[in-house]
Design an enzyme around this catalytic site. Structure first.
Site, PDB file in Angstrom:
ATOM      1  N   GLU A  85      30.484 142.999  88.816  1.00 32.27           N
ATOM      2  CA  GLU A  85      30.925 143.158  87.422  1.00 32.27           C
ATOM      3  C   GLU A  85      32.059 142.173  87.117  1.00 32.27           C
ATOM      4  OE1 GLU A  85      31.363 147.253  86.141  1.00 32.27           O
ATOM      5  OE2 GLU A  85      32.707 146.629  84.527  1.00 32.27           O
ATOM      6  N   LYS A 279      34.576 156.189  86.864  1.00 34.08           N
ATOM      7  CA  LYS A 279      33.737 155.028  87.189  1.00 34.08           C
ATOM      8  C   LYS A 279      34.605 153.773  87.243  1.00 34.08           C
ATOM      9  CE  LYS A 279      30.945 151.384  86.228  1.00 34.08           C
ATOM     10  NZ  LYS A 279      31.382 150.027  85.909  1.00 34.08           N
ATOM     11  N   ASP A 295      31.413 152.587 104.241  1.00 31.89           N
ATOM     12  CA  ASP A 295      30.225 153.213 103.664  1.00 31.89           C
ATOM     13  C   ASP A 295      30.552 153.689 102.242  1.00 31.89           C
ATOM     14  OD1 ASP A 295      28.223 154.984 102.924  1.00 31.89           O
ATOM     15  OD2 ASP A 295      28.012 155.857 104.912  1.00 31.89           O
ATOM     16  N   HIS A 392      36.224 142.013  78.553  1.00 35.19           N
ATOM     17  CA  HIS A 392      34.907 142.058  79.195  1.00 35.19           C
ATOM     18  C   HIS A 392      34.062 140.851  78.817  1.00 35.19           C
ATOM     19  CE1 HIS A 392      33.314 145.961  81.011  1.00 35.19           C
ATOM     20  NE2 HIS A 392      34.599 145.913  81.236  1.00 35.19           N
TER      21      HIS A 392
HETATM   22  C1  MEV Z   1      33.789 149.631  82.987  1.00 38.15           C
HETATM   23  O1  MEV Z   1      33.197 149.149  84.169  1.00 38.15           O
HETATM   24  C2  MEV Z   1      34.843 150.657  83.306  1.00 38.15           C
HETATM   25  C3  MEV Z   1      35.475 151.325  82.085  1.00 38.15           C
HETATM   26  O2  MEV Z   1      34.465 151.893  81.265  1.00 38.15           O
HETATM   27  C4  MEV Z   1      36.388 152.396  82.613  1.00 38.15           C
HETATM   28  C5  MEV Z   1      36.985 153.304  81.554  1.00 38.15           C
HETATM   29  O3  MEV Z   1      36.349 153.519  80.503  1.00 38.15           O
HETATM   30  O4  MEV Z   1      38.058 153.851  81.826  1.00 38.15           O
HETATM   31  C6  MEV Z   1      36.224 150.347  81.242  1.00 38.15           C
END
Ligand code: MEV
Length: 437
Positions: A85, A279, A295, A392
């Site tokens: 990413e 995430k 792992d 992003h």
């Molecule tokens: C993107 O990989 C991760 C985010 O969505 C985490 C978040 O929303 O806190 C930007």
């Protein structure tokens, strides 16, 4: 109609590829050549990778990046990160830099105990089973003598075995719950070997025991395996500073801190937000776990289970403002290792450990918790100020340009243009088309 293949694993690598090409790829020379293009010209190195798994046909590259300027417990580190990413390494680096002049990150290991279970069936009198367990427990421990000799010499090994009655959850279900200290090893093989030995001894002893013979009801081992749920193998990392230090051109420090705490509170109470919030944490955690040959499936499973430990899925981080001091922290269960497994096999993993100054498992736990916290800080900071897409898409720009096969001159012109204009996939495509016409 495609016919099942037999003896596939015995075929050579080339034969495997040929079979795939004939069967699924209409003998596509392009597909075959791409697989071969990713073979390493160093045959010894390639063989090493071939042997990691069964049926290897090629290598699958992911970028290895580094995030510098991580001040952790007063030590300045550069972290290796393996991830696809585009914005993750940049975000980690930004967060590291942000905290560098505010004291950096502080981390501590709270506990290091791992666990595994021998899952049992027993439909007889509970008291008989409990008495038998007390009687046989020394023999169970003794049966591990050979397996844990080395581990014990280093100060680890089996910590304890207890019997648990789980018949409320499932009729006739008991467990031998075993706890372990595995030091710098993740310990999966060690724990599983111990559990299987315990299970064997337990069943053998039970088969010869009068309590069960007289009643003709024996305990039966269903399965023995370590648990990837490790809430007793816990690490905490935190940052804190005066709210005034959080000011930026977007927002004053106090408002930023309040909005930040609110964003975490939302992830605390709303599972839909918590999953995405976590995430983002795992973006950093997984990248470091992969780079250090650990792992990541085990780590993922354990961490998400921990996020649900109180019955609802919630944020792994917490934040508060008290007396104008902003604090932000994370708690993660992490069963990871710096010896054994891939850690001693993969040359890039060795590089990662050298870069990290050869950490112990405990030190690595701290670094992983820090990168998770940093990643979450970076995400929330963007989300409550500029929004996430600006950063992003800027990082994603290179991927779009590569998809469009742009030349270096085109790339330079695009970069200049999109420094001032918002990046979107269609805007980039249109701009490149305009350049080319
Ligand atoms: C993107 O990989 C991760 C985010 O969505 C985490 C978040 O929303 O806190 C930007």
């Amino acid at each position: 109609m495609i016919k099942p293949v037999s003896g596939f694993s015995k075929k050579t690598k080339v034969d495997k590829i040929e079979w795939l090409a004939e069967t699924y790829l209409t003998n596509d020379a392009g597909a075959i050549s791409i697989l071969k293009k990713y073979w390493n010209s160093d045959e010894k190195l390639q063989k090493l990778h071939d042997d990691f798994i069964e049926n290897t046909i090629s290598n699958y590259y992911l970028p290895l990046g580094v995030a510098p300027n991580f001040l952790i417990n007063d030590e300045l580190l550069t972290l290796p990160m393996v991830i696809e990413e585009s914005s993750v390494v940049a975000a980690a680096s930004n967060a590291a830099k942000f905290w560098l002049d505010k004291g950096g990150f502080w981390a501590e290991v709270i506990s290091t105990q791992k666990n595994g279970q021998v899952h049992l069936n027993f439909f007889g009198t509970e008291e008989n089973l409990i008495n038998f367990f007390s009687e046989v427990k020394p023999k169970l421990i003794e049966s591990l003598h050979d397996i844990q000799k080395n581990m014990k010499q280093r100060g680890g090994g089996l910590v304890d075995i207890i019997i648990k009655n789980s018949t409320q959850a499932l009729q006739g279900y008991y467990q031998l719950h075993c706890t372990f200290e595995t030091l710098d090893a993740m310990g999966a093989n060690f724990i599983n070997s111990c559990l299987e030995e315990i299970a064997k001894t337990f069943e053998t002893e039970a088969a010869a025991h009068t309590t069960f013979i007289d009643n003709d009801t024996f305990p039966e081992v269903v399965l023995s395996i370590l648990s990837n749920y490790v809430p007793e193998c816990l690490v905490r990392a935190k940052v804190s500073c005066h709210t005034g230090q959080l000011s930026s051109k977007h927002i004053d420090g106090k408002s930023f801190a309040e909005k930040f705490v609110r964003a975490v509170a939302i992830a605390k109470c709303e599972p839909r937000r918590a999953v995405t919030h976590n995430k983002g944490i795992m973006n950093g955690v997984d990248a470091l776990i992969l780079a250090t040959g650990n792992d990541f499936r085990a780590v993922e499973a354990g961490i998400h289970a921990y996020a649900s430990k109180d019955g609802t899925y919630t944020s792994l981080t917490d934040a508060k403002v008290e007396n104008d001091i902003f604090s932000f922290w994370i708690e993660l269960p992490l069963a990871i290792g710096t010896v054994g497994g891939l850690t001693s096999l993969h040359p890039l993993v060795k590089f990662a450990f050298d870069l990290l100054q050869k950490p112990t498992a405990k030190e690595l736990m701290k670094i992983v918790a820090v990168v998770g916290l940093a990643q979450n800080f970076a995400a929330i900071r963007s989300l409550i100020t500029t929004g996430i897409q600006k950063g992003h898409m800027k990082m994603h720009l290179m991927n779009i340009l590569n998809q469009l096969d742009t030349t270096t001159t085109e790339k330079n012109m695009v970069e200049i243009h999109f420094n001032k204009n918002p990046v979107s996939h269609s805007a980039v495509v249109n701009y490149v088309e305009k350049l080319r016409s």
